[in-house]
Design a protein around this motif. Sequence first.
Motif, PDB file in Angstrom:
ATOM      1  N   SER A  96      -5.646  -5.709   9.893  1.00  0.00           N
ATOM      2  CA  SER A  96      -4.388  -5.014   9.995  1.00  0.00           C
ATOM      3  C   SER A  96      -3.112  -5.393  10.307  1.00  0.00           C
ATOM      4  CB  SER A  96      -4.849  -3.645  10.733  1.00  0.00           C
ATOM      5  OG  SER A  96      -5.235  -3.907  12.179  1.00  0.00           O
ATOM      6  N   ASN A  97      -3.165  -6.692  10.641  1.00  0.00           N
ATOM      7  CA  ASN A  97      -1.765  -7.278  10.773  1.00  0.00           C
ATOM      8  C   ASN A  97      -1.390  -8.222   9.517  1.00  0.00           C
ATOM      9  OD1 ASN A  97      -0.602  -6.553  13.218  1.00  0.00           O
ATOM     10  ND2 ASN A  97      -2.964  -6.886  14.153  1.00  0.00           N
ATOM     11  N   PRO A  98      -0.210  -8.405   9.374  1.00  0.00           N
ATOM     12  CA  PRO A  98       0.296  -9.308   7.981  1.00  0.00           C
ATOM     13  C   PRO A  98      -0.215 -10.725   8.329  1.00  0.00           C
ATOM     14  CG  PRO A  98       1.980  -8.675   9.218  1.00  0.00           C
ATOM     15  CD  PRO A  98       0.920  -8.059   9.779  1.00  0.00           C
ATOM     16  N   PRO A 233      -6.060   3.459   0.194  1.00  0.00           N
ATOM     17  CA  PRO A 233      -6.124   2.252   0.635  1.00  0.00           C
ATOM     18  C   PRO A 233      -7.655   2.127   1.449  1.00  0.00           C
ATOM     19  CG  PRO A 233      -4.815   3.431   1.889  1.00  0.00           C
ATOM     20  CD  PRO A 233      -5.170   4.272   1.063  1.00  0.00           C
ATOM     21  N   PRO A 235      -8.940   0.220   4.797  1.00  0.00           N
ATOM     22  CA  PRO A 235      -8.152  -0.165   6.020  1.00  0.00           C
ATOM     23  C   PRO A 235      -7.834  -1.507   5.868  1.00  0.00           C
ATOM     24  CG  PRO A 235     -10.243   1.057   6.624  1.00  0.00           C
ATOM     25  CD  PRO A 235     -10.174   0.943   5.210  1.00  0.00           C
ATOM     26  N   ASN A 238      -4.334  -2.480   3.181  1.00  0.00           N
ATOM     27  CA  ASN A 238      -3.558  -1.287   3.437  1.00  0.00           C
ATOM     28  C   ASN A 238      -1.934  -1.801   2.659  1.00  0.00           C
ATOM     29  OD1 ASN A 238      -1.394  -0.230   5.007  1.00  0.00           O
ATOM     30  ND2 ASN A 238      -3.157   0.947   5.585  1.00  0.00           N
ATOM     31  N   ARG A 239      -1.664  -0.714   2.097  1.00  0.00           N
ATOM     32  CA  ARG A 239      -0.387  -0.935   1.479  1.00  0.00           C
ATOM     33  C   ARG A 239       0.746  -1.374   2.296  1.00  0.00           C
ATOM     34  NH1 ARG A 239       2.477   2.964  -2.996  1.00  0.00           N
ATOM     35  NH2 ARG A 239       3.886   1.259  -2.926  1.00  0.00           N
ATOM     36  N   GLY A 240       0.881  -0.690   3.701  1.00  0.00           N
ATOM     37  CA  GLY A 240       1.858  -1.369   4.635  1.00  0.00           C
ATOM     38  C   GLY A 240       1.856  -2.929   4.791  1.00  0.00           C
ATOM     39  N   ILE A 241       0.737  -3.260   4.971  1.00  0.00           N
ATOM     40  CA  ILE A 241       0.477  -4.604   5.112  1.00  0.00           C
ATOM     41  C   ILE A 241       0.881  -5.422   3.825  1.00  0.00           C
ATOM     42  CG2 ILE A 241      -1.509  -6.505   5.382  1.00  0.00           C
ATOM     43  CD1 ILE A 241      -0.464  -5.373   7.913  1.00  0.00           C
ATOM     44  N   GLU A 243       2.769  -4.615   1.470  1.00  0.00           N
ATOM     45  CA  GLU A 243       4.185  -4.813   1.299  1.00  0.00           C
ATOM     46  C   GLU A 243       4.904  -5.625   2.153  1.00  0.00           C
ATOM     47  OE1 GLU A 243       6.323  -3.207  -0.717  1.00  0.00           O
ATOM     48  OE2 GLU A 243       5.178  -1.325  -1.341  1.00  0.00           O
ATOM     49  N   VAL A 244       4.724  -5.840   3.477  1.00  0.00           N
ATOM     50  CA  VAL A 244       4.982  -7.027   4.404  1.00  0.00           C
ATOM     51  C   VAL A 244       4.686  -8.265   3.928  1.00  0.00           C
ATOM     52  CG1 VAL A 244       4.970  -8.133   6.724  1.00  0.00           C
ATOM     53  CG2 VAL A 244       5.092  -5.355   6.287  1.00  0.00           C
ATOM     54  N   PRO A 293      14.055  -4.789  11.144  1.00  0.00           N
ATOM     55  CA  PRO A 293      12.785  -4.743  10.084  1.00  0.00           C
ATOM     56  C   PRO A 293      12.452  -6.116   9.405  1.00  0.00           C
ATOM     57  CG  PRO A 293      14.105  -3.568   8.834  1.00  0.00           C
ATOM     58  CD  PRO A 293      14.863  -3.928  10.099  1.00  0.00           C
ATOM     59  N   ILE A 294      11.359  -6.392   8.993  1.00  0.00           N
ATOM     60  CA  ILE A 294      11.184  -7.659   8.532  1.00  0.00           C
ATOM     61  C   ILE A 294      11.782  -7.713   7.036  1.00  0.00           C
ATOM     62  CG2 ILE A 294       8.993  -7.213   7.088  1.00  0.00           C
ATOM     63  CD1 ILE A 294       7.941  -9.589   8.618  1.00  0.00           C
ATOM     64  N   GLN A 295      12.316  -6.678   6.346  1.00  0.00           N
ATOM     65  CA  GLN A 295      13.083  -6.540   5.144  1.00  0.00           C
ATOM     66  C   GLN A 295      14.194  -7.593   5.492  1.00  0.00           C
ATOM     67  OE1 GLN A 295      11.478  -4.042   6.192  1.00  0.00           O
ATOM     68  NE2 GLN A 295      11.288  -2.514   4.510  1.00  0.00           N
TER      69      GLN A 295
ATOM     70  N   PHE B 167       6.115   4.413   5.300  1.00  0.00           N
ATOM     71  CA  PHE B 167       5.033   3.964   6.100  1.00  0.00           C
ATOM     72  C   PHE B 167       4.687   4.513   7.559  1.00  0.00           C
ATOM     73  CE2 PHE B 167       5.490   0.268   2.958  1.00  0.00           C
ATOM     74  CZ  PHE B 167       4.154   0.827   2.284  1.00  0.00           C
ATOM     75  N   GLU B 191     -11.337   2.666  12.051  1.00  0.00           N
ATOM     76  CA  GLU B 191     -10.791   2.393  10.725  1.00  0.00           C
ATOM     77  C   GLU B 191      -9.548   3.162  10.588  1.00  0.00           C
ATOM     78  OE1 GLU B 191     -13.194   3.435   7.462  1.00  0.00           O
ATOM     79  OE2 GLU B 191     -14.829   1.987   8.374  1.00  0.00           O
ATOM     80  N   SER B 194      -6.823   0.935  12.725  1.00  0.00           N
ATOM     81  CA  SER B 194      -6.381   0.029  11.745  1.00  0.00           C
ATOM     82  C   SER B 194      -5.639   0.215  10.506  1.00  0.00           C
ATOM     83  CB  SER B 194      -7.642  -0.751  11.225  1.00  0.00           C
ATOM     84  OG  SER B 194      -8.625  -1.164  12.129  1.00  0.00           O
ATOM     85  N   GLU B 195      -5.783   1.290  10.105  1.00  0.00           N
ATOM     86  CA  GLU B 195      -4.806   1.817   8.938  1.00  0.00           C
ATOM     87  C   GLU B 195      -3.429   1.954   9.723  1.00  0.00           C
ATOM     88  OE1 GLU B 195      -5.732   4.465   5.938  1.00  0.00           O
ATOM     89  OE2 GLU B 195      -7.650   4.210   6.135  1.00  0.00           O
ATOM     90  N   MET B 197      -2.281   0.918  12.202  1.00  0.00           N
ATOM     91  CA  MET B 197      -1.445  -0.244  12.606  1.00  0.00           C
ATOM     92  C   MET B 197      -0.716  -1.006  11.374  1.00  0.00           C
ATOM     93  SD  MET B 197      -1.272  -2.018  15.404  1.00  0.00           S
ATOM     94  CE  MET B 197      -0.819  -3.302  16.229  1.00  0.00           C
ATOM     95  N   ALA B 198      -1.598  -0.937  10.343  1.00  0.00           N
ATOM     96  CA  ALA B 198      -0.992  -1.716   9.273  1.00  0.00           C
ATOM     97  C   ALA B 198       0.437  -0.640   8.607  1.00  0.00           C
ATOM     98  CB  ALA B 198      -2.014  -1.707   7.947  1.00  0.00           C
ATOM     99  N   TYR B 199       0.350   0.441   8.976  1.00  0.00           N
ATOM    100  CA  TYR B 199       1.512   1.515   8.437  1.00  0.00           C
ATOM    101  C   TYR B 199       2.558   1.258   9.312  1.00  0.00           C
ATOM    102  CZ  TYR B 199      -1.118   3.725   4.722  1.00  0.00           C
ATOM    103  OH  TYR B 199      -1.896   3.827   3.466  1.00  0.00           O
ATOM    104  N   GLN B 201       4.095  -1.241  10.851  1.00  0.00           N
ATOM    105  CA  GLN B 201       4.487  -2.488  10.938  1.00  0.00           C
ATOM    106  C   GLN B 201       6.087  -2.568  11.703  1.00  0.00           C
ATOM    107  OE1 GLN B 201       3.030  -5.578  10.777  1.00  0.00           O
ATOM    108  NE2 GLN B 201       1.433  -4.253  10.563  1.00  0.00           N
ATOM    109  N   GLN B 202       6.651  -1.498  11.321  1.00  0.00           N
ATOM    110  CA  GLN B 202       8.319  -1.290  11.499  1.00  0.00           C
ATOM    111  C   GLN B 202       8.341  -0.116  12.720  1.00  0.00           C
ATOM    112  OE1 GLN B 202       9.831  -3.621  10.519  1.00  0.00           O
ATOM    113  NE2 GLN B 202       8.869  -4.251   8.575  1.00  0.00           N
ATOM    114  N   ARG B 208       3.198   1.290  18.630  1.00  0.00           N
ATOM    115  CA  ARG B 208       2.599  -0.169  18.104  1.00  0.00           C
ATOM    116  C   ARG B 208       1.412  -0.523  19.258  1.00  0.00           C
ATOM    117  NH1 ARG B 208       2.671  -2.969  14.042  1.00  0.00           N
ATOM    118  NH2 ARG B 208       2.234  -4.839  14.696  1.00  0.00           N
TER     119      ARG B 208
END
Lengths: 486, 323
Positions: A96-98, A233, A235, A238-241, A243-244, A293-295, B167, B191, B194-195, B197-199, B201-202, B208
């Motif tokens: 769940s982390n990039p 998605p 877990p 996931n889309r969030g990850i 995208e990063v 942000p990472i963007q 996100f 789960e 985890s999701e 956490m993934a969303y 990121q910013q 977080r």
Amino acid sequence: MRCTNCGAPLPKPQQGEEWVRCEYCGFLNKIVDATRYIEKLRGELEKWIRELLPSTAVSTTVADIAARHQIFQSLIKPKLLMTRANVRAKYLQYLSNPVTPVPPPTPPGEEPRAFFEEALRVQAVKDFAVSEEDSRFVSETIIYGNTAGYLLNALRALSKYDVKSALKNIEEALSEIPDDPGFTLVKQRLSSIKTMLASLEQLYARNTSAALDLAKTGVDQYALLLERVGSSPIPEVNRGILEVEKMAAESIYNLSDAAHKFFTAGRDPLEIVRWVEAYMSVFKWLRDTYKRPIQDLLEIMVNLKKLAYGKTGSPEVNVLPGRGGFYVPFYVVECRFSFVKGIVFRKGGESRLTVLVASIPPYAENPVLDVLGLYTGRTPPPEKIEEAPGYSLAKDIASSARVSSIPGEARAFPPFISSVLAEKLVDGYIEAVNNKYRGKITFASSQAVGLVYIPFNTLDQKTLVNEKGLGVRLTTELNNLLKLTI
Amino acid sequence: MIFFKSEREKFEDELNKAFSDRNKGNIEGAVKHFLNAYEIASKSNDPEINRRAGETIFYATFYDALLKKTPEAFSKAAEQCRKLDPALPLDIGIAAKPTAGELARDLELASMIFSLPRFNINEAVKMDESIAQKYEEVGNILLGEGSRRLILEDLLNIHDPLSSVGFRLLGYARIIRALKIEADNPSKAVELYSEAMAYLQQAPPEVRSFVNDKLGKLSKTTKCWVCHREIQGEEINYIYMPASVNNYIREKYGGEASFLIADGKIAVCRVCYTMVYNLSDALAKRYYELAMKALQEVEARLNARISSLEVRVSAIRVQVGRR
């Protein structure tokens, strides 16, 4: 044999060799230590199995299927349920982390060894899982353990720019996951990570053309994966990850493009890669300080690419005509603010000005050019800002810039910040000006409209001056910043 | 001599006053003058002024929305904006001059964003599924807008790319859902976290770190030292209790399950913990009541004794007085 540092399998040592290096974490193992470690592991494993199973079951490997099933259901599975819950949770946590080489991850606090050992333990009782359901249960648990272990190793390697080891770990994780519909998306994600890392590996080997191709494939893989994942998605994918990671892949694509351009112009492509490595600590500082942000990284990489083109003869960047050995990029920011004027009959007014922002914070003392004379103490009233000392200079510079290239022998800083951060810095400057105006400014808005490279000469190690009278005072000596120029 | 202002002059005058008030930061005044200008324009026979009625009513609703910051007000402004020529440039005080077409979508999005309750990680446990659904719905819409930023970013103080905001909202929805089920279904909660956490990121660091902490604790499965049942979720379904754990115990039993012993404390499931807690509470209460009863008896005896002594002292006083 297993690595005494990370627990991953070790390659077969050459005859007569005393040492063997782990391909996954890079640790140099003394063969005698690795042998001792695997013996210790074996001892623990036997003890664990003895505790788990009746003595008759331990000695037999050909027990009939029904008996094995019974043993698994009543003795092994209850124990494995706990193991599975723990390793799956960690597997999910790490996925769940990039997983990106740029920006590099912070090294994880956990050791991969525990996960590999857990997977090894589960592997030892695999034969008892005879039903399809039990067999799946066991294989999944092994996958979770091994993947978590390899991911931890990869993250550690990436935190040190060790792309080769990271790649090896991702490849191994991928090879251990079967072609099972339940793991298809995870495999595709790991495969995209692999392509991204393979591109960087080629870049380090100066194969810029291969790096560029792979980087392009990586970006396409992420685009496809994002389409497949859609809005439902799982877990671990996931889309969030995604995208990063896609942004990181696009950054690598731009980086590869820049390096390839350098290579085709007869320059060392690693100069670009080294710049990125040096810049990453600056990027981390900027992200932590300004909560960016990472963007931003993607925009910075696009600008790096343009500069690489500009430095190799292609007219890709806006340059202020003039001479100088150092080029500093400035964001041109248009600012508009409203204010209160008059004493008795108070009215509202508004002003517009052009502000220049040296995009090399934290190394420029005041990155925002003091257009309104805030630091010199000659700030005109808000309705007469055209009288401010830097007003015309900023306008003049912005209008004189031309699309051009930068002399190859000159050093140039690629921009360290994004256009959004430049706008934010201008907002901060206007806020400081407003203190001087005693709160007369009611609202300000800024918009970055371009980036101009301005040539400078060195007055001393901490002062840069331009022919038009523009100066930049550095917070550190220029010699220390050379690695941040190309 | 009296000078009468023409309709056009009155209109221009109201507009100038409106922009002047806006620049002064007097938004209420600006809304009032825009409405006055609208009144003039809408009744005017001058086609050039009449044509600008839509523009002025838009400015009035727009600044009203900025003042009220309610979804309804933004929705109303969006509606007025859509009625304008999409190519019409609008002066809303920001550095760029957006067109009505560009701004209408932003106002719709602002209406959606302001319809959401503010997310506070410390209050998230009180939020229900309907709020999670709302976050999810708006989050998905914002994702569809891609990485562009709002034109109104400076006015609304929302500077992040819309996809990042989207996100983040999806992450908040997962947190709300996970908080609801973490005790009953920790595996599913893992789960969801985890999701999330993934969303996220910013997201702000405190959110977080909250999710990370939850993941770290919920992901632990161990055995209860007392009843030996498998149990998942530190501080939710089991806690660590201080006990005397020596090396012998640690070596002999520590390997029975992961996380069974931590920092010299043993894992005890919620049931055993509450059972021991309630029992010790009941025992303590019982002994307290016994002690109190005994004290009350002593107190009663002492009071009786004091009363009798007081009577005797009074009698002695009377006798002494007589003498």
